[in-house]
Scaffold this motif. Sequence first.
Motif, mmCIF file in Angstrom:
data_model
loop_
_atom_site.group_PDB
_atom_site.id
_atom_site.type_symbol
_atom_site.label_atom_id
_atom_site.label_comp_id
_atom_site.label_asym_id
_atom_site.label_seq_id
_atom_site.Cartn_x
_atom_site.Cartn_y
_atom_site.Cartn_z
ATOM 1 N N UNK A 99 1.042 -1.105 1.508
ATOM 2 C CA UNK A 99 0.867 -0.535 2.837
ATOM 3 C C UNK A 99 -0.117 -1.366 3.651
ATOM 4 N N UNK A 100 0.041 -1.330 4.961
ATOM 5 C CA UNK A 100 -0.872 -1.981 5.889
ATOM 6 C C UNK A 100 -1.366 -0.952 6.898
ATOM 7 N N UNK A 101 -2.686 -0.911 7.132
ATOM 8 C CA UNK A 101 -3.211 0.071 8.076
ATOM 9 C C UNK A 101 -3.472 -0.551 9.440
ATOM 10 N N UNK A 102 -4.024 0.241 10.357
ATOM 11 C CA UNK A 102 -4.209 -0.191 11.739
ATOM 12 C C UNK A 102 -5.290 -1.248 11.895
ATOM 13 N N UNK A 142 20.006 1.109 -3.636
ATOM 14 C CA UNK A 142 19.077 2.042 -4.270
ATOM 15 C C UNK A 142 18.129 2.568 -3.200
ATOM 16 N N UNK A 143 17.815 3.858 -3.259
ATOM 17 C CA UNK A 143 16.939 4.489 -2.281
ATOM 18 C C UNK A 143 15.562 4.732 -2.890
ATOM 19 N N UNK A 144 14.532 4.312 -2.151
ATOM 20 C CA UNK A 144 13.148 4.473 -2.578
ATOM 21 C C UNK A 144 12.444 5.445 -1.645
ATOM 22 N N UNK A 145 11.544 6.253 -2.212
ATOM 23 C CA UNK A 145 10.745 7.185 -1.425
ATOM 24 C C UNK A 145 9.319 7.177 -1.955
ATOM 25 N N UNK A 146 8.354 7.352 -1.047
ATOM 26 C CA UNK A 146 6.968 7.360 -1.488
ATOM 27 C C UNK A 146 6.027 7.838 -0.401
ATOM 28 N N UNK A 147 4.730 7.663 -0.650
ATOM 29 C CA UNK A 147 3.696 8.095 0.289
ATOM 30 C C UNK A 147 2.650 7.001 0.432
ATOM 31 N N UNK A 148 1.954 7.011 1.580
ATOM 32 C CA UNK A 148 0.890 6.052 1.850
ATOM 33 C C UNK A 148 -0.226 6.749 2.615
ATOM 34 N N UNK A 149 -1.432 6.178 2.517
ATOM 35 C CA UNK A 149 -2.600 6.799 3.170
ATOM 36 C C UNK A 149 -3.682 5.755 3.319
ATOM 37 N N UNK A 150 -4.538 5.935 4.318
ATOM 38 C CA UNK A 150 -5.689 5.059 4.490
ATOM 39 C C UNK A 150 -6.898 5.885 4.871
ATOM 40 N N UNK A 160 -5.822 9.800 11.668
ATOM 41 C CA UNK A 160 -4.623 9.918 10.848
ATOM 42 C C UNK A 160 -5.030 10.378 9.449
ATOM 43 N N UNK A 161 -5.308 11.653 9.334
ATOM 44 C CA UNK A 161 -5.829 12.196 8.073
ATOM 45 C C UNK A 161 -4.726 12.426 7.047
ATOM 46 N N UNK A 162 -3.517 12.674 7.475
ATOM 47 C CA UNK A 162 -2.448 13.102 6.566
ATOM 48 C C UNK A 162 -1.773 11.912 5.882
ATOM 49 N N UNK A 163 -1.136 12.185 4.750
ATOM 50 C CA UNK A 163 -0.311 11.192 4.080
ATOM 51 C C UNK A 163 0.883 10.851 4.965
ATOM 52 N N UNK A 164 1.306 9.600 4.899
ATOM 53 C CA UNK A 164 2.519 9.140 5.578
ATOM 54 C C UNK A 164 3.620 8.962 4.539
ATOM 55 N N UNK A 165 4.769 9.553 4.783
ATOM 56 C CA UNK A 165 5.895 9.400 3.876
ATOM 57 C C UNK A 165 6.730 8.182 4.286
ATOM 58 N N UNK A 225 0.407 1.666 9.408
ATOM 59 C CA UNK A 225 1.306 1.039 10.375
ATOM 60 C C UNK A 225 2.634 0.616 9.746
ATOM 61 N N UNK A 226 2.588 0.235 8.471
ATOM 62 C CA UNK A 226 3.809 -0.255 7.837
ATOM 63 C C UNK A 226 3.666 -0.164 6.332
ATOM 64 N N UNK A 227 4.784 0.086 5.658
ATOM 65 C CA UNK A 227 4.853 0.019 4.203
ATOM 66 C C UNK A 227 6.013 -0.884 3.834
ATOM 67 N N UNK A 228 5.729 -1.918 3.068
ATOM 68 C CA UNK A 228 6.766 -2.829 2.591
ATOM 69 C C UNK A 228 7.127 -2.476 1.156
ATOM 70 N N UNK A 229 8.402 -2.592 0.817
ATOM 71 C CA UNK A 229 8.868 -2.260 -0.531
ATOM 72 C C UNK A 229 9.633 -3.443 -1.111
ATOM 73 N N UNK A 230 9.639 -3.501 -2.448
ATOM 74 C CA UNK A 230 10.264 -4.621 -3.146
ATOM 75 C C UNK A 230 10.958 -4.127 -4.403
ATOM 76 N N UNK A 231 12.055 -4.797 -4.775
ATOM 77 C CA UNK A 231 12.776 -4.482 -6.014
ATOM 78 C C UNK A 231 12.496 -5.486 -7.118
#
Length: 326
Positions: free
Chosen positions: A226-229, A149-157, A192-197, A164-170
Motif C-alpha cells: 500500500x501507498x499512503x498520501x 483470480x480475484x484478490x481481496x484485502x484491507x489497508x490502513x495507515x 482517514x481513520x478507517x480501514x480501506x478495502x 491512495x493506492x494498493x498494488x497486488x502481485x501474483x
Amino acid sequence: FGTHNPPNIKHVQFEGYDIDETGLCYGGSIPIDKAVDPLGDALFAFEMNDEPLPRDHGYPVRAIAPGHAGARQCKWLHKVIVSDKESQKSWQQKSYRGFAPDINFEEDLSHWPPPRLDQAPIVQEMPVQSLVCNPPQNAVLGGKAATDITLQGVAWSGGGRKVERVDVSLDGGKNWTAAELYKPIEQRRNRHWAWTQFSMTLPLPEDVKQRLRRGQQVELDICSKAMNSDFNVQPERMEPYWNARGVCINHWYHVKVTLDPNKDKGYMERLNIPVEFGNTPTGGKFPKPWGEHGWTSDPSHDDDANFKIKEGGDTYHLEAGTTSKN
C-alpha cells in the motif's frame, strides 16, 4: 490554535482498571496536541452502536485516539492525568518502542535502560500496511479452465493518512497491478481513520494457464503493498526494519496459494498445515512451537536473559530468599 501552550501540559496519560500479575495497572499516554485537536477526533467512548460499551471493548469507558497505536487507547479507563511527561508505565516506556536493528534482548534489553534509548522512539502513529485476506493463506483453488483470480484485502495507515493506492502481485512482487479501492464512508484529509478495502481480478499469466492445461499444480505467491498520501510505501523485506519488540513491521504480506487443475473454478479448500503466523520470515514456523516458549520449555529460564538479574534490572523474578543490590 497554538496561542496558549503551558509548559507543564504536554501529554495526557490514561490508566485502566486492568492490572498485571505484579499489581501494576495498565497505562499509556498521547501528546496533548492530539487530545485537544478539534480535527483529531479523540474522545472518551461510553457507548458503541447506541449501547453501553461492551466489557471486551473497555466498559465503562475507553480512550479513543484514532490514527494512533491501539496500545495508547486505554480500555476500562479510570484515571486521566494531564502532565508534562509521558506515561511512565512499562507499556509506554518499554514495550512499544522502535529499537534499532542491532539492539537485542540478550545483550541490551535484559537490563534497563538499554543503550541509546534516544534512538528508540515510543510508538504513537503507525506506518502504512496492507494484507490480502482472500484467498486465505495456504489455500487450494480450483484451476480447471481458470483464466483469472480475484484478490481481496484491507489497508490502513497511521496518523489519519489516506491510503491512495494498493498494488497486488501474483508472483511475489515481480509484477504489480493497482487494485480497486472501496471506501464506504467519506473521510477528510488526514482523518482517514478507517480501514480501506481493496479488490482486484487478475488474469492468470499465460505460462500458468499452460501448466494448468498440462495437469500441473501451480503455486502462486500473492502479495500486496500500500501507498499512503505521504507517498510512503510498504517495504519489501523485514530485515531493514527488524526490531527486538517487533513493532511497526509492515513489509509485504505474502499469501501462498496452490491452483489445482483437477478442481473446478470456484473450489476453495484451506490446507490443514500447522501455521503459527503466516508472514514470518521462516514461512510460518518458530524454532519452538508457539505456546511452548518461556515457562513451558524453559521453566528455570536458563536461556532467557530477561530473567537474569543484573545491576539496575527488574527484581520481580528474584528467587525466594535472595535480595536485590538496588
